[in-house]
Design an enzyme around this catalytic site. Structure first.
Site, PDB file in Angstrom:
ATOM      1  CD  GLU A 129      -2.890  -3.960   8.547  1.00  0.00           C
ATOM      2  OE1 GLU A 129      -2.233  -2.911   8.504  1.00  0.00           O
ATOM      3  OE2 GLU A 129      -4.129  -3.967   8.720  1.00  0.00           O
TER       4      GLU A 129
ATOM      5  CD  GLU B 266      -6.200   2.653  11.648  1.00  0.00           C
ATOM      6  OE1 GLU B 266      -5.174   2.101  12.116  1.00  0.00           O
ATOM      7  OE2 GLU B 266      -6.373   2.865  10.433  1.00  0.00           O
TER       8      GLU B 266
ATOM      9  CD1 TRP C 233       1.165  -4.896   9.527  1.00  0.00           C
ATOM     10  CD2 TRP C 233       2.654  -4.330   7.953  1.00  0.00           C
ATOM     11  NE1 TRP C 233       0.809  -3.659   9.051  1.00  0.00           N
ATOM     12  CE2 TRP C 233       1.704  -3.284   8.075  1.00  0.00           C
ATOM     13  CE3 TRP C 233       3.676  -4.194   7.030  1.00  0.00           C
ATOM     14  CZ2 TRP C 233       1.761  -2.124   7.309  1.00  0.00           C
ATOM     15  CZ3 TRP C 233       3.734  -3.042   6.268  1.00  0.00           C
ATOM     16  CH2 TRP C 233       2.783  -2.019   6.397  1.00  0.00           C
TER      17      TRP C 233
ATOM     18  CG  ASN D  52      -5.649   4.452   6.138  1.00  0.00           C
ATOM     19  OD1 ASN D  52      -6.522   4.523   6.997  1.00  0.00           O
ATOM     20  ND2 ASN D  52      -4.508   3.801   6.334  1.00  0.00           N
ATOM     21  CD  GLU D  53      -2.375   4.707   9.363  1.00  0.00           C
ATOM     22  OE1 GLU D  53      -2.682   4.507  10.550  1.00  0.00           O
ATOM     23  OE2 GLU D  53      -1.642   3.933   8.706  1.00  0.00           O
TER      24      GLU D  53
ATOM     25  NE  ARG E 193      -0.550   0.526   4.987  1.00  0.00           N
ATOM     26  CZ  ARG E 193      -1.181   0.743   6.131  1.00  0.00           C
ATOM     27  NH1 ARG E 193      -2.513   0.726   6.164  1.00  0.00           N
ATOM     28  NH2 ARG E 193      -0.515   0.971   7.244  1.00  0.00           N
TER      29      ARG E 193
END
Length: 677
Positions: free
Chosen positions: A363, A313, A321, A150-151, A112
């Site tokens: 994950e 979160e 991971w 996201n992030e 990602r």
């Protein structure tokens, strides 16, 4: 305008991935969420290929059903734009969208955040998917808000694709207008780096030795931040246009990104991802380590962005991971403790990550509140207990954190110090020392972000400001600090302060530059601590002696300066190390060294800050936080120890969770929390 979350009560949420699970599981999942007291469900942020399986072909069926089913149980949906994980068809057809290392090696599909912010194709395709989603869900009664991407800047915060080099060149043109100005700002005359044509200008590239121009590197980080903000703005503008009734935010807090500007310019409030048991925190082997309690500093920084914020979160299980073991499982009570840690620092919405641990992908060990088998467990029961308690504490939403002292932060100094080993490591050590000292002495502290818009009124909110190793201090900032101290404030500086301009070039001034008048010193000489020599010391007020680690500045005094500490055990023994200067109604402090826990603790006593000793006797292991609203103080006491801690109350309080009066002595169980009014 302060951007903050506006919740009427404290609320809980969950991160959920309907695309990962058989559809016949959704109803039971949502039912159990509702029974747990969950209000919000976040979804969609990694599902681009679900929404657009082929370029230009869109499908909303799966998420339409997932959102509708959530709505049947009264759950509110936060939809994520799915741009953190571009589809395979996209990166295959448009390889220019991929990020590239500084060595020139492209990232590849398979994880990602492997894209870059400046690819014209990626920006175009991102605009299309965000517009399609906003058009589709803009009036959906169960979709209340949007998370952009996201992030941002997670996984990597540096970008060297051809598109980034081209965009940086245009960024530099806009900032400097002429090559003469750029060459001056980058000190390009050194080592014959002068640019004679704009097509010679790139982001930093590998050099021999691998030590690029530091002023160029500082601008590069500013550019990385502006690129991320520009990409977020691309999405925010679309969401504002097509979904004006739904709020907009993003999540995380990562490097090379001015999150204050991002929020002020684009978002309705800021959201953070909180993982207090992260590996590099729990592996802290420093003196009196804070470990998961150290996460309170991160939450303080988040609070400086949005005084009331959301946690998108919240750690709820062991994490990692397949390639990384990051976090052990929370012990009994810790999940509840971390939830209240977030609330105590200003969070009014807390979403746990995740509903159920993934059975596929990278994950599979980043655990949610439910395990793979979906059977009852301790974590679910703990969330249920928290949910029931928050129903009794809902009125705390909207209250503000109370602090009389702030630790000052600034992106220019943060980014400059990344590269500058003469100052960067010292900032990290001093911040750690001050935060520990304030935590263990039960003095609430804010993070305060300094930028070009900061005013005297902003600073006057605090009795004391700590800004230990700000190498970059402009004339205007120094004048602002002068005004703050003159009207009654107290301000603390440390070594390596004030000697650089905003390009990162040292002034041709005696150290500490424009601060010299305020602090009443010039630096006579300086040295780093030699690893083969005994550590110098500082004798504080001729009484207690503490170590003077890492770096030492011998101070030459001006008029009206009080010496609080002198060096020992060095060739500069007896010379001034720590001084105080009364300036107007206030005072400044300058330490020619790096702060440690002992020295910071001694200085706290100088400032007459409220440590609430008239209300409590608290052990070090208990954190004190106070939120205030409409004449009421909400007091949070959090026990980070795995053994009971005894608290003494010097007046009667009400335990807001049980409704019972609390007085005299009270024992906090391991990882326990009590909320008082």
């Amino acid at each position: 305008m302060v951007k903050k979350l506006n919740e009427e009560k404290l609320t809980l949420g969950i991160c959920y991935y309907p695309e990962h699970w058989p559809e016949d599981m959704w109803e039971d999942d949502y039912r159990r969420m509702k029974e747990l007291g969950i209000t919000y469900v976040r979804m969609g942020e990694f599902a681009w290929s679900i929404f657009e399986p082929e370029e230009g072909k869109f499908s909303f069926d799966l998420f339409d059903r997932a959102v509708a089913k959530a709505g049947e149980f009264g759950l509110k949906v936060i939809m994520g734009t799915p741009t953190a994980t571009p589809p395979t068809w996209l990166t295959k057809k448009y390889p220019d969208s991929l990020n590239v290392t500084q060595d020139g090696i492209p990232y590849q599909h398979g994880a990602r955040r492997h894209y870059n912010y400046n690819s014209e194709n990626y920006r175009r395709l991102s605009s299309i998917i965000v517009k399609k989603m906003a058009e589709h869900y803009h009036d959906h009664p169960d979709v209340v808000g949007w998370q952009i991407d996201n992030e941002l800047n997670c996984e990597t915060d540096v970008f060297y694709s051809e598109a980034d080099h081209d965009a940086f060149r245009e960024w530099a043109k806009k900032k400097y207008h002429t090559l003469e100005n750029l060459n001056a700002a980058w000190g390009a005359v050194f080592w014959n780096q002068t640019y004679t044509s704009w097509d010679q200008v790139y982001l930093t590239r590998k050099t021999v030795p691998n030590s690029p121009n530091p002023h160029h590197a500082l601008d590069e980080k500013r550019f990385f931040s502006d690129s991320a903000i520009s990409y977020a703005k691309l999405q925010a503008d679309i969401l504002r246009e097509y979904a004006p009734k739904q709020w907009v935010t993003t999540n995380g807090m990562f490097g090379h990104l001015d999150n204050h500007k991002l929020t002020d310019d684009l978002l309705d409030f800021y959201a953070y991802d909180s993982y207090p048991n992260f590996g590099r925190i729990i592996e802290d082997h420093s003196v009196k380590p804070l470990r998961d309690r150290k996460w309170s500093w991160n939450l303080s920084v988040v609070r400086s962005i949005s005084p009331n914020f959301a946690i998108f979160e919240q750690q709820s299980g062991p994490g990692g991971w397949v390639t990384r073991i990051e976090q052990p499982s929370p012990k009994p009570g810790q999940l509840r403790l971390w939830t209240y840690q977030s609330i105590a620092h200003g969070a009014d919405m807390i979403m746990y990550f995740r509903w159920r641990t993934a059975t596929k992908g990278t994950e599979i060990y980043w655990h949610g509140i439910n395990d793979y088998h979906n059977q009852p467990n301790r974590r679910v029961k703990e969330v249920e207990a928290v949910s029931q308690e928050l129903h009794k504490l809902g009125q705390i939403a909207g209250s503000s954190y109370q602090a009389e002292i702030a630790y000052v932060t600034n992106y220019d100094n943060e980014w400059d110090a990344e590269f500058d080993k003469w100052v960067g490591p010292y900032e990290a050590k001093s911040k750690d020392a001050w935060f520990k000292a304030l935590q263990y002495n039960h003095v609430p502290v804010d993070a305060f972000h300094l930028n070009a818009e900061t005013s005297l009124e902003d600073l006057k909110s605090y009795k004391v400001l700590v800004y230990p190793h700000a190498a970059i201090i402009t004339k205007e900032q120094a004048e602002l600090f002068n005004s703050y101290v003159k009207q009654g404030g107290k301000m603390i500086f440390g070594c390596r302060s004030g000697y650089k301009d905003e390009t990162g070039q040292p002034y041709m001034k005696a150290f500490p530059g424009y601060l010299a008048d305020l602090v009443g010193v010039n630096v006579e000489e300086f040295t780093r601590e030699a690893p083969f020599e005994e550590t110098p010391g500082v004798k504080f007020k001729n009484l207690q002696e503490v170590e003077a680690n890492d770096f030492n500045e011998v101070l030459q005094l001006k008029e009206d300066v009080e010496v609080l500490g002198t060096f020992t055990n060095a060739h500069f023994e007896g010379k001034p190390a720590l001084v105080k200067r009364n300036y107007g109604q206030g005072s400044s402090y300058y330490f020619g060294g790096v702060f440690n826990l002992d020295l910071a603790s001694l200085l706290i006593d100088e400032f007459e800050l409220n440590d609430y000793q008239d209300l409590f006797d608290l052990p070090e292991q208990v954190e004190l936080s106070i939120r205030h609203k409409e004449g009421t103080d909400y007091v949070f006491l959090l026990n980070y120890s795995e053994v009971p801690q005894e608290v003494t109350f010097k007046k009667e309080f009400t335990d807001l969770i049980t409704g019972r009066p609390v007085t005299n002595k009270h024992t906090l169980k391991p990882f326990d929390v009590i909320v008082l009014a």
